[in-house]
Design an enzyme around this catalytic site. Structure first.
Site, PDB file in Angstrom:
ATOM      1  N   LYS A   1      -0.041   3.832  -2.593  1.00 59.02           N
ATOM      2  CA  LYS A   1      -1.180   4.748  -2.459  1.00 59.02           C
ATOM      3  C   LYS A   1      -0.716   6.194  -2.307  1.00 59.02           C
ATOM      4  O   LYS A   1      -1.485   7.119  -2.592  1.00 59.02           O
ATOM      5  CB  LYS A   1      -2.062   4.321  -1.286  1.00 59.02           C
ATOM      6  CG  LYS A   1      -2.795   3.004  -1.557  1.00 59.02           C
ATOM      7  CD  LYS A   1      -3.458   2.437  -0.320  1.00 59.02           C
ATOM      8  CE  LYS A   1      -4.110   1.089  -0.644  1.00 59.02           C
ATOM      9  NZ  LYS A   1      -4.546   0.352   0.549  1.00 59.02           N
TER      10      LYS A   1
ATOM     11  N   SER B   1      -5.542   3.619   4.386  1.00 59.49           N
ATOM     12  CA  SER B   1      -5.040   2.571   3.487  1.00 59.49           C
ATOM     13  C   SER B   1      -6.163   1.688   2.961  1.00 59.49           C
ATOM     14  O   SER B   1      -6.014   0.469   2.828  1.00 59.49           O
ATOM     15  CB  SER B   1      -3.972   1.720   4.187  1.00 59.49           C
ATOM     16  OG  SER B   1      -3.064   1.188   3.256  1.00 59.49           O
TER      17      SER B   1
ATOM     18  N   SER C   1       0.791  -1.236   0.000  1.00 51.97           N
ATOM     19  CA  SER C   1       0.000   0.000   0.000  1.00 51.97           C
ATOM     20  C   SER C   1       0.823   1.286   0.000  1.00 51.97           C
ATOM     21  O   SER C   1       0.250   2.376  -0.062  1.00 51.97           O
ATOM     22  CB  SER C   1      -0.955   0.006   1.192  1.00 51.97           C
ATOM     23  OG  SER C   1      -1.982  -0.940   1.016  1.00 51.97           O
TER      24      SER C   1
END
EC number: 3.5.2.6
Length: 308
Positions: free
Chosen positions: A74, A135, A71
């Protein structure tokens, strides 16, 4: 010298870290040695980037390894979305229709609990907030659809001059095959470079920069990573990445971010723990100890410059 920290399989099948060479910047060899002492002997491959406010280049440990971002990407995605907002291609207030039955199932998605009904609308700004601060995997993939998919994000990263980072898959694709996560990779140089691009405030408008900074400071994931051993109240704008555990091995436990020193200057730190046979607590402790060590190193430099 160059530093490579490699995990090797012993006869007892344990992955042990060994040092074969070192890569340093203009930073003190003492900081390098202190970080080495944290990661040596761990059953994992550990990558580190530390970029102090006085450094022309980052200190890199394990610079030639490709680390799955999970993640962490992101952050890159949020920068692309906000870049398109700045260009007028997207609007933070425009809404996205979310069909509960069509989004990724059985995944980390707190946004799905925040809304009721089989179908609902979410503003782009809220998708960004959930994707960065929480997240959220569903919010992430909805944002991917807006910007043109992983290929568009990969091209954007490359356009910033960051060549040692690749994105080929979204969250749904990584969930379908856990080996795909290794194709969304970065080197520690790439990790340092995305932080530097953000810290230099050259990629986004003032408004977009402020929003992303706020969301990163408000990150709820990984409180025991970069922030774990820093003094209470220390401002840390960061983004985590975490894989699942398979056959006793955790593919990715990551955190990268900007730590504000007491004088307000930025300390950039990224720590990625790959293919670890250690516990989740140990993986996070590695990250926390590296961040603490880098922070204390900078404090000592500040103290040495202060008048008596």
């Amino acid at each position: 010298m160059n530093v490579i920290i490699k995990a090797v399989v012993t006869a007892s099948t344990l992955l042990m870290v060994s040092f074969s060479s070192f890569e340093t910047s203009a930073q003190s060899p003492l900081l390098k040695e202190q970080i080495e002492s944290i990661v040596i002997g761990k059953k994992a491959t550990v990558g580190v980037a530390v970029w102090g406010p006085d450094d022309l280049e980052p200190l890199l440990i394990n610079p030639f390894e490709k680390f799955p971002m999970q993640s962490v990407f992101k952050l890159h995605l949020a920068m692309l979305v906000l870049h398109q907002v700045d260009q007028g291609k997207l609007d933070l207030n425009q809404t996205v229709i979310v069909n509960r039955a069509k989004v990724l199932q059985n995944t980390w998605a707190p946004i799905m609990k925040a809304y009721q009904g089989d179908e609902f609308s979410v503003p782009v700004q809220q998708l960004l907030q959930y994707s960065v601060s929480h997240s959220d995997n569903v919010a992430c993939d909805l944002l991917f659809e807006l910007v043109g998919g992983p290929a568009a994000l990969h091209d954007y990263i490359q356009s910033m001059g960051i060549k040692e980072t690749a994105v080929v898959a979204n969250e749904a694709q990584m969930h379908a095959d856990d080996q795909v996560q290794y194709q969304n990779w970065t080197s520690m140089k790439g990790a340092a470079e995305i932080l530097k691009k953000f810290e230099q405030k050259t990629q986004l408008s003032e408004t977009s920069q402020a929003l992303l900074w706020k969301w990163m400071v408000e990150t709820t994931t990984g409180p025991e990573r970069l922030k774990g051993l820093l003094p209470a109240g220390t401002v840390v704008a960061h983004k985590t990445g975490t894989s699942g555990i398979k056959a006793g091995k955790t593919a990715a436990t990551n955190d990268l971010g900007i730590i504000l020193l007491p004088d307000g200057r930025p300390l950039l730190v990224a720590v990625f723990v790959k293919d670890s046979a250690e516990s989740s607590r140990t993986n996070e402790a590695i990250i926390a100890q590296v961040a603490q060590t880098a922070y204390q190193f900078e404090l000592k430099k500040l103290s040495a410059l202060s008048p008596n």
